[in-house]
Each structure stands twice: as C-alpha cells, then as structure tokens.
Enzyme design. Structure first.
Site, mmCIF file in Angstrom:
data_model
loop_
_atom_site.group_PDB
_atom_site.id
_atom_site.type_symbol
_atom_site.label_atom_id
_atom_site.label_comp_id
_atom_site.label_asym_id
_atom_site.label_seq_id
_atom_site.Cartn_x
_atom_site.Cartn_y
_atom_site.Cartn_z
ATOM 1 N N GLN A 77 65.269 70.235 25.258
ATOM 2 C CA GLN A 77 64.650 70.409 23.943
ATOM 3 C C GLN A 77 63.134 70.409 24.083
ATOM 4 O O GLN A 77 62.544 69.374 24.395
ATOM 5 C CB GLN A 77 65.079 69.263 23.030
ATOM 6 C CG GLN A 77 64.488 69.314 21.643
ATOM 7 C CD GLN A 77 64.694 68.006 20.885
ATOM 8 O OE1 GLN A 77 64.622 66.930 21.485
ATOM 9 N NE2 GLN A 77 64.943 68.090 19.600
ATOM 10 N N GLY A 78 62.512 71.554 23.879
ATOM 11 C CA GLY A 78 61.062 71.669 24.025
ATOM 12 C C GLY A 78 60.358 71.581 22.680
ATOM 13 O O GLY A 78 59.985 72.606 22.107
ATOM 14 N N TYR A 79 60.197 70.378 22.168
ATOM 15 C CA TYR A 79 59.505 70.172 20.889
ATOM 16 C C TYR A 79 58.142 69.498 21.133
ATOM 17 O O TYR A 79 57.101 70.059 20.827
ATOM 18 C CB TYR A 79 60.335 69.289 19.956
ATOM 19 C CG TYR A 79 61.495 69.958 19.257
ATOM 20 C CD1 TYR A 79 61.996 71.189 19.659
ATOM 21 C CD2 TYR A 79 62.126 69.345 18.176
ATOM 22 C CE1 TYR A 79 63.074 71.783 19.000
ATOM 23 C CE2 TYR A 79 63.193 69.928 17.511
ATOM 24 C CZ TYR A 79 63.660 71.144 17.937
ATOM 25 O OH TYR A 79 64.725 71.710 17.270
ATOM 26 N N SER A 80 58.156 68.257 21.667
ATOM 27 C CA SER A 80 56.925 67.450 21.754
ATOM 28 C C SER A 80 55.887 68.076 22.674
ATOM 29 O O SER A 80 56.225 68.710 23.676
ATOM 30 C CB SER A 80 57.239 66.053 22.289
ATOM 31 O OG SER A 80 58.213 65.442 21.501
ATOM 32 N N GLU A 99 74.558 66.169 12.145
ATOM 33 C CA GLU A 99 74.621 64.898 12.866
ATOM 34 C C GLU A 99 75.309 63.859 12.020
ATOM 35 O O GLU A 99 74.992 63.698 10.847
ATOM 36 C CB GLU A 99 73.212 64.427 13.205
ATOM 37 C CG GLU A 99 72.792 64.879 14.559
ATOM 38 C CD GLU A 99 71.425 64.340 14.921
ATOM 39 O OE1 GLU A 99 71.093 64.420 16.092
ATOM 40 O OE2 GLU A 99 70.722 63.843 14.051
ATOM 41 N N GLU A 129 57.147 52.806 13.793
ATOM 42 C CA GLU A 129 56.088 52.822 12.766
ATOM 43 C C GLU A 129 56.351 53.941 11.765
ATOM 44 O O GLU A 129 56.221 53.752 10.550
ATOM 45 C CB GLU A 129 54.701 53.034 13.411
ATOM 46 C CG GLU A 129 54.187 51.855 14.218
ATOM 47 C CD GLU A 129 54.822 51.755 15.606
ATOM 48 O OE1 GLU A 129 55.558 52.679 16.014
ATOM 49 O OE2 GLU A 129 54.591 50.738 16.280
ATOM 50 N N SER A 172 63.284 65.864 28.042
ATOM 51 C CA SER A 172 64.401 65.242 28.770
ATOM 52 C C SER A 172 65.238 66.309 29.465
ATOM 53 O O SER A 172 65.587 67.327 28.859
ATOM 54 C CB SER A 172 65.308 64.461 27.812
ATOM 55 O OG SER A 172 64.579 63.483 27.142
#
Ligand SMILES: Cc1cc2nc3c(=O)[nH]c(=O)nc-3n(C[C@H](O)[C@H](O)[C@H](O)COP(=O)(O)OP(=O)(O)OC[C@H]3O[C@@H](n4cnc5c(N)ncnc54)[C@H](O)[C@@H]3O)c2cc1C
Length: 411
Positions: free
Chosen positions: A142-145, A260, A395, A177
């Site tokens: 998963q290439g998000y961040s 989900e 947070e 990941s």
C-alpha cells in the site's frame, strides 16, 4: 443485552468450527508464529514463500480449503470469489478463526485492494487481478504515506504526470509494509497540484518491477525489516491502471472502509496471548526456574489481572462496533475509541509481560537456552510501539473522539 447466538448464527458457528477442526493443517495448530524475523513476514505468508516444501504445502492446503468456500475473502461478494457473508457471519467467522489461531490468507490484496477494485475497477482490471489476489500468487503493498504526509495524507506530493498512454511517477513513499516482497503496489499519487488537496489525487496500480523503482528496507526497533522507503524516478505506469476516475482517487481509497468489519480477531488474539503468558508463568513458578515473578511480586499478579479485565473490555468495544454495523450504521468515533484502547492495551501487555519474566524477559535470541517463549514478549514489547502510530495515531483518534464523539470545538 443478549450475547447468545440465534439458531442460524449457532449453526454457522458450528460449521466454521468444524471446518477448522478438519481442514486446518497441523502446522498451524501448534500456535507457533513460524515467522521470518528479518523480513518481518509471519505465518502463512512466510510459509507460502518458504524453501521448506512441507511449509509451502501447508500454506497451499490451507488456502485451497478456504477458497472452496470463498472464505479467503469472506467479505467479498460471491461472484468475485468471496463468500458474501453478512456482518454477523463475518463476526462469527473471525471469532472462530481467532480462537483457533488460524492464519489469515492473502494480506492487503484481500483486505484493502480487492473491495476497492470490486466497487471502482473495470471488468478488465477485476479479471486480471482478483483471482491472483485470492490465490496469494501476487502480494500487494500500500503506497499511501510519504515523508511529510502521514496523518495529513491528503497533502501527499508524489507526482503522476500524464505522458501519452502512461503516467510518469516521481517522488517517494515511506513506511510501505511488504514493498520488498510485493509484486504490485496500489497507491495514491498527485495528478493535479493546483486542485484543493483532497481532489487532484489518483489511485493507481503499478508493477514493482517497473524500471525506476528503488525499494530500501527500513530496520525497525525489533531488528525486523518489514517496511520500506520506495523511490520513484520517471516510473511509467499505463493509464489503464487508474482505478476509478483520474483526480478522484481520494474517494476511491476510502471505499475499503465500507467493507472492513469487526476487529474482534485482534481482541481475541490479545486474550489468547495472555492465556499463553499466564500458563508459562505458572509452569515456571512451579518449576522454580526464576523466569517467573508472579510468586514473589503481588504487583505483577495484580498487573496481569488488570490486563485480563482490559482484554475483556477490548472485546466489548468490538461488540459495540459490530452491533452498530449489523444495524446498518457506520461506526465513527466508536471505531476510534476501540483503536485507541486496543493499541494502548497491547503496549501495556508487552510491558506487563517483560516485567513478569524478570531479567529473562529481555533476552532477545529466540533460540537462547534461557530465553522465555522464544523471545516473543520482548519482541511484542518493542513492536507494540508502532500500534499507536499505524492506521491512525492515538492523537488523531483522540481528536476524532473529542470533536465527533464529545462535540468539543476543533483546536
Ligand atoms: C507498522 C506500520 C506499518 C505501516 N504500513 C504502512 C503501509 O503499508 N503503507 C502506508 O502508506 N503507510 C504505512 N504506515 C504509515 C502510517 O500510516 C503513518 O505512520 C501514520 O499515518 C502516521 O503518519 P506519520 O508517521 O507521518 O506521522 P505524522 O502524521 O507526521 O505524526 C507525527 C506526530 O504528530 C501527531 N499529529 C499529527 N497530526 C496531528 C493532529 N492533527 N493533531 C494532533 N497530533 C497530530 C501524531 O499523532 C504523531 O504523534 C505504517 C506505519 C506503521 C507504524
């Protein structure tokens, strides 16, 4: 509140339990993690790629058994190879699988990409990718961040520029990941830098073999290397790999959230690992090995009891989320409450466990003669740091609880 199954639910529970009893390969009954510490791959995924033929055979047999019933992807519709289970059936299925410690199959392709593709993908994309996701043949990342876009994901900057029939990608993803083992990536890329930040993002599929991609594994506090930096330098991706519409990727990426379901598996896992710890401590105490402090230290016994109570609370938070979904509701701050509580509980459990094991709890070598439980707890203690970061930091979850749950003004 009635916690009992109705007759249909009880029947389905028996069916799942019986299936596990008859079809789960022996290799997965021992409760051993059979993980590869260096790559950070665990259980079924490690076995699927293992050099050991019997491990590979167990992984394939288990996947075949699940596939016969569509249970690799119980939440996918039947026409795409899933089981189309209702919310309650998924809950029961997850509960029984977690109780037996049966390994899930398929990874992010099954949990995240598949549902998104089913809703937004073209027939050609579905035919090409869904069967390989279900067979475990292709692993996805998963290439998000990005280095400056995590919690504020919509600020992502990795550019995809249209060039003829392709998009040309330049930039960097991080914390990806499994990218070191994946054959494909699904990700979000900036296609219109002038548009407001949630627009101008496109959801793309790309082969990890494409020229111009460099994957650099990151060493974690546990010494594993399960996530990576991924660099893109003039990487060409065919425009047919866009899922949904160009510049509307933000909304495409949010789809999997609708599929989900309960994270009851995680809450049951917590209880199972506490049981393993308690049994180990009691046996060691009886043997007088010095690797258990529960006899000597009432404070350790009391901490362990508290963790048990909290584990039951974690289950109740899962029940709350699942019962909302069962009524057709979409959990909002309720899911954040569950995430904060469960992730912080995992950190407290790691802490309690290493204290209960005394100085032996710090031994890191799983094969060391004196190492308790193959160093499982020192590993968990360290790995649990990431629990309150991944999938939305504590947070940020607390902001959701404050504003949407308690109605407090935005800070
Ligand atoms: C184990 C693990 C696996 C991961 N796997 C993947 C993956 O496969 N693919 C992927 O794309 N990403 C992955 N991630 C990345 C993950 O999604 C991000 O780490 C997460 O979104 C937080 O972003 P960040 O690390 O950039 O921290 P930042 O967003 O920079 O946050 C830094 C600190 O600021 C705080 N903060 C930020 N915004 C606010 C705010 N509005 N109010 C209050 N505090 C705030 C945060 O809580 C945190 O303490 C993974 C992360 C972990 C830990």
């Amino acid at each position: 509140m009635d916690w009992q199954d109705n007759p249909q639910q009880a029947q389905f529970r028996t069916e799942v339990a019986k299936f596990i009893q008859t079809r789960l390969p022996d290799r997965y009954r021992s409760g051993d993690e059979n993980s590869d510490a260096t790559t950070g791959t665990t259980g079924w995924q490690a076995d699927r790629k293992s050099n050991d033929a019997s491990a590979r055979e167990s992984a394939i047999n288990w996947a075949d058994a699940l596939a016969e019933r569509g249970w690799i992807a119980p939440h996918w519709p039947k026409e795409y190879g899933g089981a189309g289970l209702s919310v309650m059936e998924q809950f029961i299925y997850n509960q029984e699988m977690a109780k037996a410690d049966a390994p899930p199959v398929g990874g992010m392709g099954v949990s995240l990409l598949g549902p998104t593709m089913i809703v937004h993908g073209s027939e050609e994309q579905k035919t090409e990718h869904l069967p390989k996701i279900l067979s475990g043949e292709v692993a996805w990342a998963q290439g998000y961040s990005e280095p400056s876009s995590g919690s504020d994901l919509a600020s992502l900057q990795t550019r995809a520029v249209r060039d003829g029939d392709d998009f040309m990608i330049n930039g960097q993803k991080i914390w990806t990941s499994g990218a070191h083992q994946a054959q494909w990536m699904f990700g979000l890329f900036r296609t219109d830098p002038e548009a407001p930040k949630h627009r101008g993002i496109t959801y793309l599929l790309l082969s990890m073999q494409a020229p111009g991609i460099t994957v650099r594994p990151l060493q974690q506090i546990t010494d594993a290397r399960s996530f990576n930096e991924v660099f893109f330098e003039d990487v060409r991706v065919p425009a047919k790999n866009v899922i949904g519409e160009v510049d509307r990727g933000w909304y495409v990426g949010a789809t999997h959230l609708d599929f989900e379901r309960s994270s009851i598996g995680s809450a049951i896992d917590i209880s199972n690992t506490l049981d393993d710890l308690r049994e180990f401590l009691i046996d060691e105490e009886a043997a007088g090995s010095g690797r258990s402090r529960i006899g000597r230290e009432p404070v350790v016994r009391s901490a362990l009891a508290e963790r048990y109570v909290e584990a039951e609370t974690a289950k109740l938070f899962s029940y709350r989320v699942i019962s909302m979904q069962n009524r057709g509701g979409i959990p909002n701050y309720e899911a954040s409450v569950q995430k904060v509580f469960t992730s912080e509980l995992k950190q407290r459990i790691g802490n309690t466990a290493v204290k209960a094991l005394g100085l032996y709890g710090q031994l890191f070598d799983p094969d060391g003669a004196l190492t308790p439980m193959r160093s499982k707890w020192v590993q968990s203690y360290l790995a649990a740091v990431s629990e309150t970061i991944g999938a939305g930091t504590s947070e940020v979850q607390r902001n959701v609880i404050a504003t949407r749950g308690l109605g407090l003004p935005r800070g």
